[in-house]
Every structure is written in structure tokens, then in C-alpha cells.
Design an enzyme around this catalytic site. Sequence first.
Site, PDB file in Angstrom:
ATOM      1  N   HIS A  73       0.843  -1.198   0.000  1.00 37.23           N
ATOM      2  CA  HIS A  73       0.000   0.000   0.000  1.00 37.23           C
ATOM      3  C   HIS A  73       0.877   1.246   0.000  1.00 37.23           C
ATOM      4  O   HIS A  73       1.658   1.462   0.913  1.00 37.23           O
ATOM      5  CB  HIS A  73      -0.910   0.021   1.224  1.00 37.23           C
ATOM      6  CG  HIS A  73      -2.098  -0.879   1.074  1.00 37.23           C
ATOM      7  ND1 HIS A  73      -3.181  -0.829   1.904  1.00 37.23           N
ATOM      8  CD2 HIS A  73      -2.376  -1.830   0.161  1.00 37.23           C
ATOM      9  CE1 HIS A  73      -4.075  -1.728   1.521  1.00 37.23           C
ATOM     10  NE2 HIS A  73      -3.599  -2.351   0.465  1.00 37.23           N
ATOM     11  N   TYR A 201      -9.174   5.315   7.644  1.00 39.85           N
ATOM     12  CA  TYR A 201      -9.482   5.677   9.032  1.00 39.85           C
ATOM     13  C   TYR A 201     -10.544   6.766   8.972  1.00 39.85           C
ATOM     14  O   TYR A 201     -10.347   7.779   8.295  1.00 39.85           O
ATOM     15  CB  TYR A 201      -8.247   6.257   9.718  1.00 39.85           C
ATOM     16  CG  TYR A 201      -7.073   5.303   9.810  1.00 39.85           C
ATOM     17  CD1 TYR A 201      -6.861   4.543  10.958  1.00 39.85           C
ATOM     18  CD2 TYR A 201      -6.161   5.174   8.763  1.00 39.85           C
ATOM     19  CE1 TYR A 201      -5.780   3.681  11.060  1.00 39.85           C
ATOM     20  CE2 TYR A 201      -5.070   4.306   8.853  1.00 39.85           C
ATOM     21  CZ  TYR A 201      -4.895   3.570   9.997  1.00 39.85           C
ATOM     22  OH  TYR A 201      -3.812   2.716  10.103  1.00 39.85           O
ATOM     23  N   PRO A 293      -3.809   0.780  18.643  1.00 36.91           N
ATOM     24  CA  PRO A 293      -3.509   0.278  17.296  1.00 36.91           C
ATOM     25  C   PRO A 293      -3.714   1.284  16.162  1.00 36.91           C
ATOM     26  O   PRO A 293      -3.398   0.978  15.015  1.00 36.91           O
ATOM     27  CB  PRO A 293      -4.469  -0.912  17.138  1.00 36.91           C
ATOM     28  CG  PRO A 293      -5.529  -0.700  18.142  1.00 36.91           C
ATOM     29  CD  PRO A 293      -4.946   0.094  19.248  1.00 36.91           C
ATOM     30  N   LYS A 297       1.404   0.451  14.983  1.00 36.86           N
ATOM     31  CA  LYS A 297       2.801   0.448  15.422  1.00 36.86           C
ATOM     32  C   LYS A 297       3.194  -0.724  16.327  1.00 36.86           C
ATOM     33  O   LYS A 297       4.381  -0.995  16.503  1.00 36.86           O
ATOM     34  CB  LYS A 297       3.126   1.760  16.164  1.00 36.86           C
ATOM     35  CG  LYS A 297       3.139   2.979  15.271  1.00 36.86           C
ATOM     36  CD  LYS A 297       4.422   3.063  14.469  1.00 36.86           C
ATOM     37  CE  LYS A 297       4.339   4.024  13.315  1.00 36.86           C
ATOM     38  NZ  LYS A 297       4.127   3.410  12.004  1.00 36.86           N
ATOM     39  N   TYR A 384       4.005   7.117   9.673  1.00 35.57           N
ATOM     40  CA  TYR A 384       3.184   5.943   9.363  1.00 35.57           C
ATOM     41  C   TYR A 384       4.022   4.830   8.727  1.00 35.57           C
ATOM     42  O   TYR A 384       3.849   3.648   9.066  1.00 35.57           O
ATOM     43  CB  TYR A 384       2.032   6.345   8.435  1.00 35.57           C
ATOM     44  CG  TYR A 384       0.955   5.289   8.354  1.00 35.57           C
ATOM     45  CD1 TYR A 384      -0.044   5.208   9.322  1.00 35.57           C
ATOM     46  CD2 TYR A 384       0.946   4.360   7.330  1.00 35.57           C
ATOM     47  CE1 TYR A 384      -1.023   4.236   9.270  1.00 35.57           C
ATOM     48  CE2 TYR A 384      -0.035   3.374   7.254  1.00 35.57           C
ATOM     49  CZ  TYR A 384      -1.020   3.316   8.235  1.00 35.57           C
ATOM     50  OH  TYR A 384      -1.982   2.342   8.177  1.00 35.57           O
TER      51      TYR A 384
END
Length: 392
Positions: A73, A201, A293, A297, A384
Site C-alpha cells: 500500500h 481511518y 492500534p 505500530k 506511518y
Amino acid sequence: MSHTQVAIIGAGPSGLLLSQLLHLNGIDTVVIERQSRRHVEGRIRAGVLEQGTSELLIEAQVGGRMLKERLVHEGFGLGFSDRSFRVDLKGLSGAAVSIYGQTEVTKDLMDARTAAGARLVFEAADVSVAGFETAHPTVRYRHEGRIHELTCDYIAGCDGYHGVCRRSVPAGALQTFERAYPFGWLGVLADVPPATEEILYSNHARGFAMCSMRSLTRSRYYIQCGVDEAIEAWPDSRFWDELRARLPASVAASVVTGPSIEKSIAPLRSFVVEPMRFGRLFLVGDAAHIVPPTGAKGLNLAVADVRVLYQALAERYRTGRADALERYSERCLRRVWKAVRFSWWFTTIMHKFSDEPFAHRLQLAELDYLTGSTAALTSVAENYVGLRFDAP
Ligand SMILES: Cc1cc2nc3c(=O)[nH]c(=O)nc-3n(C[C@H](O)[C@H](O)[C@H](O)COP(=O)(O)OP(=O)(O)OC[C@H]3O[C@@H](n4cnc5c(N)ncnc54)[C@H](O)[C@@H]3O)c2cc1C
């Protein structure tokens, strides 16, 4: 009584990966696990691997299946105010993440360790560690009705948040930092095609929601829920309705529903213990730190600890020098705190903390600013995909 160089407590991803990397460096280990192999292999958890994590799995010679089956991704989505914004990870940071379940990572590691004839003890009861403030640590456990004692040079406490290692350090020698969040994540795994190509998200006035996946045919969805809610209160139909209500309409329309194959509620917490080393006992992964979560990480931090520890142990056995081992805690904690900060921040802007409209407006303003600023987005992307490793 038997002996090994490094006794590893816990056969989660950190224990198994450490064992594999030490084996490749000619260092003998024994892995002692409380649960059965079947239980460990069946646990559904994380699914996003940072580039550094994928690279370490390849270095450990367990990356073959991951390279074939992973989804790469190069971005992820942020949903808010009924729209969806793509964070271009690759364009902003030059890196991407891999979608490959922790279950599969565990299976690959377990197969590699078994093929190499590793000593893995499952269903070990009453595990205890002692003597780690001396040169002769020991591990005791009960297995198949008999008490065993293992002597070793070092102990790696890879036994998760509820493990025995951290609790064995004398009170007062460790400092803990903790924040519990007033909500949990209700997760559903289903064999349906994912609603989005990349993870999304979503911030919504009803609460947070997330669209994730394990493959092109298996989806993982989460919604924010009360930490004390009963799983029975969430039949599949209620879950799917609530999920769709919290997503931008265009995404909600793409959700394919189906029977859940796993459903669970996980509390969210930030937790760090300092230092991560006490004498010859090293705390690794969830035994030393937990993050919510939201930033994906937890597993990646565990793998980062393993990287530091295996290199330090390899140096110790190769050269006799222990200075890298001395610096283990300090090196890990620098990365840990940055991940704790990022996970806390991401959790804070995406979840509903109260019914106060002011707080929600602030979150929306921050998301609006973020998605309009290349500088802010670059910072998010860097965190990220995983921060660079500090020089040893
Ligand atoms: C329900 C849940 C969902 C999660 N979802 C995500 C996610 O979506 N994304 C993400 O990034 N992270 C997630 N995480 C976090 C991630 O899975 C962990 O960070 C990761 O598993 C850490 O690996 P570890 O090997 O350090 O610890 P663990 O995986 O916890 O492994 C510890 C091992 O030690 C064993 N053990 C415990 N006590 C003893 C004992 N006394 N003696 C011997 N063995 C013992 C345990 O059985 C276990 O096998 C989740 C965690 C949980 C619990």
C-alpha cells in the site's frame, strides 16, 4: 538441568523472530511459551508492516511468502466530513507499507524455526525467571508434569503485556508510564472483499471506524465501542449498520457484508516501561510497551526492538564486547516514545472522546488543516511508514 545462550520467554512475533535471527548468527536459544502452538498460530492481531519490518523478515529468511502474498500500500485514506482523502505515503515519504497478517508472520517464523530444529517449548506452565542480576540467569517451568530448569547467559522477555518477565523485576527498579483510553475497538474479520483498496481511518460524530484488510478477499473492520461492552450485544447486522453509518457515504456503499469469522473487543492503552533492560534480562515488544492500534505500530515496534537486541547479542558473542547491549534500552526507547506519541496523536484526532461538539469541531479543523498542508502530511507519512533507524 540444561543450558542455552539466550532463553526467550514467549513465542509471539518478537520471541520467534529473535530466535530465528540469533540462530542465523550461530547463537543458541530456547523459546518457552505458555500457550499451545495452535493457540499462538491462531491469534488474529496486527496486519500492517512497515518497510523496515518487511526488510528484517527478509533478512531473517522468512520473507518469501510475504513477498508473494502481501499487498503493498502506497497510501491510506482519511475519512471525515463525509469525504475521503488519500495520504500519498510513497509520494510524501518515498516508502510504502505491506499488508500481511501477524498470523501469517507467526506461521512463517514457526515453520522456519521448526525446520531448523529449534527448541520450542509450548504449554509451559509456572514459568519463572531469576538470577538475571548475576552472570547466571535461570528459567524454571513445568512441562508435561515435570519441573525443568534452564540456565542461560541472557533472558529475552518477549512475553507480552501480561507476561512474567516485567513483573519479575524488583519493584522500584522500573518506572511505568500509562494512559488508558475511555473506549475500545470492536473488530470483525470477514471473508468479503474490502470496501477500499487501501486502509481507511474515519472520524465521525458517532465514533471512529476503520476499513482494513488482510487480502483481496478478507476484510478487517473496526469501530470504536465502549470498553465494557459485551460482544453479544453486537450481532453482525448491528456491526455492519454501525460501520456504514460512520463511513463517508461513497465508502459505505462499497461495504460488502458477510458472516464474521472473528469478532473481539480490544481495550486501547499507551504503556511504556523504563528501562527495558534489567541486568541480563531484556524486555522486548509488548512486554515493554503498548500503543493503541490506530498508528499500526505495535508489531512494528516489537520488531524494531528485536533488531536492536539481536545485533547487540551478535556483537557480544562475536567480539566479547557488551556496550551495544548496555545501550539496548536507550536505543529502543527513543523509537518507542516517538511511536507512542504518533499513536496517541492519531488516536486523539480520530476518536470520539466526549459528546462535546467543540471537541469534534477541533478534530475536523485539524483534519482539514492536515489534508491541505504538504508539510503536515509529510510528517504523518514519515511516521506511518516507520521512522528511520537511529545510528547505533
Ligand atoms: C487483541 C489485539 C489486537 C491487536 N491489533 C493490532 C493491530 O491491529 N495493529 C498493530 O500494530 N498491533 C496490534 N496489536 C498489537 C500487536 O499484535 C503486538 O504489538 C504484537 O503481538 C507484539 O508482539 P510480542 O511478541 O511482543 O507480544 P505477543 O504477541 O503478546 O506475544 C507474547 C507471547 O508470550 C506468551 N506469554 C505470555 N506470558 C507468558 C509466560 N508467563 N510464560 C511464557 N510465555 C508467555 C504469550 O502467550 C504470547 O505468545 C494487537 C494486540 C492485541 C492483543
